[in-house]
Design an enzyme around this catalytic site. Structure first.
Site, mmCIF file in Angstrom:
data_model
loop_
_atom_site.group_PDB
_atom_site.id
_atom_site.type_symbol
_atom_site.label_atom_id
_atom_site.label_comp_id
_atom_site.label_asym_id
_atom_site.label_seq_id
_atom_site.Cartn_x
_atom_site.Cartn_y
_atom_site.Cartn_z
ATOM 1 N N PHE A 150 0.215 6.587 8.094
ATOM 2 C CA PHE A 150 0.484 7.376 7.841
ATOM 3 C C PHE A 150 -0.410 8.832 7.948
ATOM 4 C CE2 PHE A 150 -2.380 5.615 4.524
ATOM 5 C CZ PHE A 150 -3.029 6.586 4.030
ATOM 6 N N LYS A 174 5.534 4.073 18.475
ATOM 7 C CA LYS A 174 6.384 3.257 17.032
ATOM 8 C C LYS A 174 5.413 4.017 16.014
ATOM 9 C CE LYS A 174 4.706 0.574 14.544
ATOM 10 N NZ LYS A 174 4.753 1.482 12.669
ATOM 11 N N GLU A 177 5.386 3.354 9.627
ATOM 12 C CA GLU A 177 7.063 2.853 8.173
ATOM 13 C C GLU A 177 6.829 3.865 7.059
ATOM 14 O OE1 GLU A 177 3.922 1.091 9.528
ATOM 15 O OE2 GLU A 177 3.951 -0.646 7.548
ATOM 16 N N SER A 227 -6.429 0.863 10.403
ATOM 17 C CA SER A 227 -6.989 0.617 9.624
ATOM 18 C C SER A 227 -8.172 -0.782 10.743
ATOM 19 C CB SER A 227 -6.468 -0.737 8.417
ATOM 20 O OG SER A 227 -5.306 -1.438 9.054
ATOM 21 N N CYS A 282 -9.890 9.725 8.340
ATOM 22 C CA CYS A 282 -10.767 8.655 8.936
ATOM 23 C C CYS A 282 -11.744 8.930 9.040
ATOM 24 C CB CYS A 282 -10.175 8.007 10.004
ATOM 25 S SG CYS A 282 -9.691 9.576 11.475
ATOM 26 N N GLU A 382 -13.869 0.513 2.770
ATOM 27 C CA GLU A 382 -13.386 2.373 2.981
ATOM 28 C C GLU A 382 -12.163 2.110 1.997
ATOM 29 O OE1 GLU A 382 -10.489 2.473 5.989
ATOM 30 O OE2 GLU A 382 -11.477 5.233 6.719
#
Ligand code: NAD
Length: 497
Positions: A150, A174, A177, A227, A282, A382
Site C-alpha cells: 500500500f 495485483k 487492495e 511485509s 520501507c 518493524e
C-alpha cells in the site's frame, strides 16, 4: 454513489462478476471511497490467457519501438504528475509533497525502461574455435506478475511493469487492495502511451488471488513487495511452483550518529527520515544508534520531533498523513504500549493524537523512545509508524555489530565528519543500501534497489540492470560458418533478385 474499481483485462477496463468485494477507505476519515472486487478465478485465468496471447506479438516488436512506448509513457506521467499525486494522496492519506515524490520516483524507472536496448545487449567472443563465434541473446520470458504494497502506489508498480514490458514480456499486476485507484490510472495512461492490448493486465484481491497467480503454470516471474511474513511465503510458494521470484520485505533501518557529526544535520534528517510519510516507508529510519557523547542530542531531537503534526493530504502545514488503516493504527499503539511496559523511556508519546476536523482518521503523533534495548518488541519488530527508538553504544565497532546482528538489511546510514569512520562503516556493514550523511539512501534506477538479508528473498533486485536480468533469459549461440559456402559473384547476383 461509491465507485467500483474496474479490472483491466485484455485491453478493457471492465466490471468484475465477483460476489466478494472489499471496501477501500480514505485513511483520514475512514469513509468508504470505493468498492474493490476480489477477482474470480475465471477473471484471473482470462487475464493470464490474454497476457500470454499478447506476449507472442509483443516480443516481436522492435526493441526501439518498445522503448518509444516508454518514452511516451514518461511524457504522459510527467504531464499528469500532479493529478496522479492528488489521487494517490486521497487513497493513502499521504501529504501532497510525499505523493509527488512517490510518482516522481516511479517516473525515473520509466526513464530507465526507455533505455532498454542498451541493457539487453548480449556478449560476443569471436573465434572460440576455428571459424566459430559465440554470442549471447537476451530474450524475454513471457508473462510476469507483480504484487504490490500500500505504501508506494505509484512507485512500486512502476518498479515492475515498465521494465518487464520494455524487455518484451507481458505483465499481470495485483495492486494492494488498500490503494487500487492509482494503479488503474497508471494503466489508463499506459494505454494512452500506445501500449498494445493485453501487455498489461490488472486483477484485484488479496491472498486468495495471489495464490491463484502463484500457482498458474503460465506465470514465469513473481515480483513482490510487502511485509516480511508474506514475502517469505511468496518466495517459498512461488519457487515451489518453479517461478523466478524476487520478494522485497520489511525492515528495521538504523542510523548511526557519531559524536563528530553535525548536530543540526543529524536532528533534522532524523526527524524527516523517521516520521516522514508517517513512518510508512520501507527505508524509514526507525532506530537511532547514538555513539558515545552524541546521546546528548536526544533532547534536541525530542524538541524537533514534537513540532511535527500530522494532518490531511492538502493541509500544507501537516508534516505527514494518517496511518493506512484502523488496524495499522491499533498495531502501532499496541507496540508503543509494549515499549513502555518493557521499560523503555517514552520521551514523546503520539498514541493519543487528534487532528481538528478529522476525528475518525488513523492519526498517530510523533513518538520517541530512549533507553531501548535489543530484547524489546519496539526494537525487534518493524513498527511502520512515526516511531523512533534510540539505543546507545560506546563505539563505531559496537554500532556495526548491533546492526549486523539485526535480521534485516534494507537500508542504514551513518552521520559523521570522519572519512575513516564512513569508509569502515560502508565496508563492514551487512546492509544492502548505505547512506553517508544521507538518511534514506534509495538508489536511482540506473543502480538497483539492493536490500539484503531478511529484507529480501531472491537473487536479482528491483530496477536497474539486475531487473533486466530478472525479466529475461540468456541464450548462448555458438555459430560456425564455412569459407567454402561463401557464394561466388554470379550466385550472389541471383540471390539478390
Ligand atoms: P502486505 O504484505 O500486507 O501486502 C502486500 C501485498 O501482499 C498486497 O498486495 C496484499 O494483497 C498481498 N498479501 C497480503 N497478505 C498476503 C498473504 N497472506 N498471502 C499472499 N498475499 C498477501 O504489505 P503492506 O502492509 O501492503 O506493505 C507494507 C510492508 O511492505 C512493510 O513491511 C514494508 O516494509 C514493506 N515494503 C518493503 C519494501 C522494500 O523494498 N523492501 C518497499 C515498500 C514496502
Amino acid at each position: 454513489m461509491t465507485q467500483s474499481v474496474p479490472l483491466y483485462i485484455d485491453g478493457k477496463f471492465c466490471q468484475s462478476q465477483s460476489n466478494e468485494w472489499i471496501d477501500v477507505t480514505n485513511p483520514a476519515t475512514n469513509a468508504v471511497i470505493a468498492k474493490l472486487p476480489k477477482a474470480t478465478d475465471a477473471e484471473i485465468a482470462r487475464a493470464i490467457e490474454s497476457a500470454s496471447h499478447a506476449f507472442h506479438q509483443w516480443k516481436e516488436v522492435a526493441v526501439s519501438e518498445r522503448a518509444r512506448v516508454m518514452l511516451r509513457y514518461q511524457h504522459l506521467l510527467k504531464e499528469h504528475h500532479d493529478d496522479l499525486a492528488e489521487l494517490l494522496s486521497q487513497e493513502t492519506g499521504k501529504i501532497l509533497l510525499d505523493a509527488k515524490g512517490d510518482v516522481w520516483r516511479g517516473i525515473e524507472v520509466v526513464e530507465q525502461a526507455a533505455n532498454i536496448a542498451s541493457n539487453m545487449m548480449g556478449e560476443t567472443v569471436e573465434n572460440v574455435a576455428t571459424d566459430i563465434d559465440s554470442y549471447s541473446l537476451i530474450q524475454p520470458l513471457g508473462v510476469c506478475c507483480g504484487i504490490t504494497p500500500f505504501n508506494f502506489p505509484a512507485m512500486i508498480p512502476l518498479w515492475m511493469f515498465p521494465l518487464a514490458i520494455a524487455a518484451g514480456n507481458t505483465f499481470v499486476l495485483k495492486p494492494s487492495e488498500q490503494v487500487p485507484l492509482t494503479s488503474i490510472r497508471l494503466a489508463e495512461l499506459f494505454e494512452q502511451a500506445g501500449a498494445p492490448k493485453g501487455v498489461l493486465q490488472i486483477v484485484h484481491g488479496d491472498k486468495q488471488q495471489v495464490d491463484t497467480l502463484l500457482a498458474h503454470p503460465d506465470i514465469r516471474t513473481v515480483s513482490f513487495v510487502g511485509s516480511v511474513s508474506v514475502a517469505e511465503y511468496i518466495y517459498h510458494t512461488g519457487t515451489l511452483h518453479n517461478k523466478r521470484v524476487q520478494a522485497f520485505a520489511g525492515a528495521k533501518n538504523h542510523m548511526v550518529i557519531m559524536p563528530d557529526a553535525n548536530k543540526n544535520q543529524v536532528v533534522s534528517n532524523l526527524v524527516g527520515a523517521s516520521v516522514g510519510a508517517a513512518g510508512q516507508r520501507c527505508m524509514a529510519i526507525s532506530v537511532a544508534v547514538f555513539v558515545g557523547e552524541s546521546k546528548q542530542w536526544i533532547a534536541d531531537l525530542k524538541d524537533e520531533m514534537a513540532k511535527m503534526k500530522p494532518g490531511a493530504w492538502d493541509d500544507e502545514s501537516a508534516a505527514y498523513g494518517p496511518l493506512i488503516s484502523k488496524t495499522a493504527k491499533e498495531r502501532v499503539i499496541r507496540l508503543i504500549d509494549e515499549g513502555k511496559a518493557q521499560g523503555a523511556l517514552c520521551e514523546l508519546d503520539g498514541s493519543d493524537c487528534t487532528v481538528s476536523g478529522l476525528p475518525n482518521g488513523n492519526w498517530v503523533g510523533p513518538t520517541l523512545f530512549s533507553g531501548v534495548t535489543t530484547d524489546m518488541s519496539i526494537y525487534q519488530q518493524e513498527i511502520f509508524g512515526p516511531v523512533l527508538v534510540c539505543l546507545e553504544v560506546d563505539s563505531l565497532d559496537d554500532a556495526i555489530a548491533l546492526i549486523n546482528r539485526n535480521p534485516y538489511g534494507n537500508g542504514t546510514s551513518i552521520f559523521t565528519s570522519s572519512g575513516g569512520a564512513a569508509r569502515k562503516f560502508q565496508h563492514d556493514i551487512q546492509v544492502g543500501q548505505v547512506g553517508i550523511n544521507v538518511p534514506i539512501p534509495v538508489p536511482l534506477p540506473f543502480f538497483s534497489f539492493t536490500g539484503w538479508r531478511g529484507s529480501f528473498y531472491g537473487d536479482l533486485h528491483a530496477y536497474g540492470k539486475q531487473a533486466v536480468r530478472f525479466f529475461t533469459e540468456t541464450k548462448t549461440v555458438t555459430a560456425r560458418w564455412f569459407d567454402h559456402d561463401i557464394p561466388t559473384g554470379p550466385n550472389l547476383t541471383i540471390q539478390l533478385k
